[in-house]
Design an enzyme around this catalytic site. Sequence first.
Site, PDB file in Angstrom:
ATOM      1  NE  ARG A 111      36.212  52.024  41.936  1.00 44.73           N
ATOM      2  CZ  ARG A 111      36.506  51.260  42.979  1.00 44.73           C
ATOM      3  NH1 ARG A 111      36.373  51.736  44.188  1.00 44.73           N
ATOM      4  NH2 ARG A 111      36.923  50.022  42.828  1.00 44.73           N
ATOM      5  CB  ILE A 121      28.367  40.281  52.350  1.00 42.26           C
ATOM      6  CG1 ILE A 121      27.253  39.345  51.877  1.00 42.26           C
ATOM      7  CG2 ILE A 121      29.679  40.038  51.612  1.00 42.26           C
ATOM      8  CD1 ILE A 121      27.568  37.871  52.020  1.00 42.26           C
ATOM      9  CB  CYS A 181      37.414  49.736  50.657  1.00 40.77           C
ATOM     10  SG  CYS A 181      36.045  48.618  50.811  1.00 40.77           S
ATOM     11  NE  ARG A 184      35.901  44.109  50.292  1.00 40.11           N
ATOM     12  CZ  ARG A 184      35.633  44.745  49.152  1.00 40.11           C
ATOM     13  NH1 ARG A 184      35.466  46.036  49.181  1.00 40.11           N
ATOM     14  NH2 ARG A 184      35.566  44.108  48.003  1.00 40.11           N
TER      15      ARG A 184
HETATM   16  C1  EPZ Z   1      33.562  40.778  45.315  1.00 37.80           C
HETATM   17  O1  EPZ Z   1      34.385  41.298  46.359  1.00 37.80           O
HETATM   18  C2  EPZ Z   1      33.021  41.980  44.560  1.00 37.80           C
HETATM   19  N1  EPZ Z   1      34.118  42.736  43.980  1.00 37.80           N
HETATM   20  C3  EPZ Z   1      32.204  42.872  45.498  1.00 37.80           C
HETATM   21  O2  EPZ Z   1      31.637  43.916  44.719  1.00 37.80           O
HETATM   22  C4  EPZ Z   1      31.067  42.037  46.081  1.00 37.80           C
HETATM   23  O3  EPZ Z   1      30.349  42.827  47.012  1.00 37.80           O
HETATM   24  C5  EPZ Z   1      31.642  40.799  46.789  1.00 37.80           C
HETATM   25  O4  EPZ Z   1      32.456  40.039  45.865  1.00 37.80           O
HETATM   26  C6  EPZ Z   1      30.555  39.889  47.337  1.00 37.80           C
HETATM   27  O5  EPZ Z   1      29.725  39.480  46.310  1.00 37.80           O
HETATM   28  C7  EPZ Z   1      34.749  42.260  42.866  1.00 37.80           C
HETATM   29  O6  EPZ Z   1      34.448  41.198  42.360  1.00 37.80           O
HETATM   30  C8  EPZ Z   1      35.835  43.131  42.299  1.00 37.80           C
HETATM   31  P1  EPZ Z   1      34.412  38.354  49.077  1.00 37.80           P
HETATM   32  P2  EPZ Z   1      35.334  40.301  47.218  1.00 37.80           P
HETATM   33  O7  EPZ Z   1      35.807  37.877  49.051  1.00 37.80           O
HETATM   34  O8  EPZ Z   1      35.852  39.233  46.334  1.00 37.80           O
HETATM   35  C9  EPZ Z   1      35.482  38.546  53.739  1.00 37.80           C
HETATM   36  C10 EPZ Z   1      31.131  46.138  44.144  1.00 37.80           C
HETATM   37  O9  EPZ Z   1      30.422  47.028  44.658  1.00 37.80           O
HETATM   38  N2  EPZ Z   1      36.775  37.965  53.335  1.00 37.80           N
HETATM   39  O10 EPZ Z   1      33.316  37.431  48.659  1.00 37.80           O
HETATM   40  O11 EPZ Z   1      36.296  41.128  47.970  1.00 37.80           O
HETATM   41  C11 EPZ Z   1      35.337  39.982  53.236  1.00 37.80           C
HETATM   42  O12 EPZ Z   1      35.940  40.875  54.145  1.00 37.80           O
HETATM   43  C12 EPZ Z   1      32.031  45.272  45.010  1.00 37.80           C
HETATM   44  O13 EPZ Z   1      31.132  45.868  42.906  1.00 37.80           O
HETATM   45  C13 EPZ Z   1      37.691  37.613  54.315  1.00 37.80           C
HETATM   46  O14 EPZ Z   1      37.435  37.774  55.518  1.00 37.80           O
HETATM   47  O15 EPZ Z   1      34.258  39.685  48.212  1.00 37.80           O
HETATM   48  C14 EPZ Z   1      33.850  40.170  53.153  1.00 37.80           C
HETATM   49  O16 EPZ Z   1      33.365  40.509  54.437  1.00 37.80           O
HETATM   50  C15 EPZ Z   1      31.928  45.637  46.470  1.00 37.80           C
HETATM   51  N3  EPZ Z   1      38.890  37.095  53.939  1.00 37.80           N
HETATM   52  C16 EPZ Z   1      33.345  38.778  52.750  1.00 37.80           C
HETATM   53  O17 EPZ Z   1      34.421  37.859  53.071  1.00 37.80           O
HETATM   54  C17 EPZ Z   1      39.213  36.904  52.611  1.00 37.80           C
HETATM   55  O18 EPZ Z   1      40.328  36.413  52.326  1.00 37.80           O
HETATM   56  C18 EPZ Z   1      33.004  38.658  51.266  1.00 37.80           C
HETATM   57  O19 EPZ Z   1      34.155  38.962  50.552  1.00 37.80           O
HETATM   58  C19 EPZ Z   1      38.269  37.263  51.636  1.00 37.80           C
HETATM   59  C20 EPZ Z   1      37.051  37.788  52.015  1.00 37.80           C
END
Ligand code: EPZ
Length: 419
Positions: free
Chosen positions: A398, A328, A118, A123
């Site tokens: 959203r 992050i 995105c 992600r």
């Molecule tokens: C959740 O996303 C939230 N979305 C995000 O909110 C929030 O920013 C994020 O958590 C961190 O708090 C929802 O809950 C729907 P992560 P998520 O897995 O679960 C990497 C908003 O604006 N990663 O903790 O996708 C990833 O690329 C949104 O409301 C991997 O590399 O966050 C990122 O750099 C934006 N491999 C970091 O970890 C994986 O398998 C954090 O991702 C999973 C994640």
Amino acid sequence: MDRIVVKGSGPLSGQIPIAGAKNTCLKLMCASLLSDEPLTLTNVPRLSDVATLSDLLESLGVQIGRLDDGRTLALSAADLTSQLAHYDIVRKLRASFNVLGPLIGRTGEAIVSLPGGCAIGARAVDFHLEGLKKLGASVDLKDGYVYASGDLKGAEVEFPFPSVGATENVMCAAVRAKGTTVIKNAAREPDTKALADCLIAMGADIEGAGTEQIVVRGVDKLHGATHRVITDRIELGTYMVAPGIAGGEVECLGGRRDLLAAFCDKMEQAGLEITETDAGLKVRHPGGRLKAVGVTTAPFPGFPTDLQAQFMAMMCFAEGTSVLEETIFENRFMHAPELIRMGASIDVQGNTAHVTGVETLKGAPVMATDLRASVSLILAGMAAEGETVVNRVYHLDRGYEQLVRKLRGVGANVERLSE
Ligand code: EPZ
């Protein structure tokens, strides 16, 4: 395409009700798949993301009753008709990927589109998939879809990073696995704790949610429950920034400091006064200019990445230079070029932004790129000279219910124009 027009308004005054948490609600909706009895959710925010996920769940056979003007959802997954989560929906809403754990936990099979990247980053979902494999699932990738299947067995799952989504997917799969699962380096976000609380209400056996180690003992069946969605801490923080930029005093109804302790500390370091009241959190601007404060985003309980853009908008007006480090996501400064067009002084180097405050910004037409960047531009426009026009406001719909109404309710000069 709608747009929002913001003009400087002077100090704010009044109360803003904070809605149920988007990122919690979406996962609770996915958890309904784990039981053949109804899960009723209250305090549901009326957001387009909730509508999109409802479409996906209904395509799987979930029946959804909408009560109380959409604030209560009764989800019944008694008769699932499909285990396929189609690309067309998953690409619009990444949280849809969190049907994977519940689906395989309930039925032993799931075919879920990879969510893709995105605006803010790649992600990846490798942590999700590795975790499910540890539980004994066979996981194949084909034509952009994840094919997962198997009878799950409890195991130890240690994440390289405390991923929110991966913790939630694995936890949902583990509640129906045979035996005990230990999740190490788990996400500690309130959303993840809230999901565990809901699963426990449905009969799951989970200990340690909210800490870095979660223990899940599998059960044969989950029953129905009625569960209230917790307050949205990111909406809360967003509206706490509003008086930080426009001045005045705003009481955020339903706000709790424990949801945002690190953020509140930084707001107070900048000079804002935060008071806990019986109704929520009151934020008061002391007058004059705030002080520049440095921030590094981190997993909970650190400073939330989802409030980095809003805080940057506030630092554009502060006295001094603030160093903001985004740890992050790899591309979460897209609001910076738009703020610069308004006259902000921001130097972005990789994942670090140096923001040197200026007395005022100049209104301009700006473009929204993601949910949180969009709202930061509206906040900045509230203290800019002239008019700021924010386009692509579908991003806002959203995650922010009745944003214009809530801001106008405390005196902001904001209006939404439909093309
Ligand atoms: C959740 O996303 C939230 N979305 C995000 O909110 C929030 O920013 C994020 O958590 C961190 O708090 C929802 O809950 C729907 P992560 P998520 O897995 O679960 C990497 C908003 O604006 N990663 O903790 O996708 C990833 O690329 C949104 O409301 C991997 O590399 O966050 C990122 O750099 C934006 N491999 C970091 O970890 C994986 O398998 C954090 O991702 C999973 C994640």
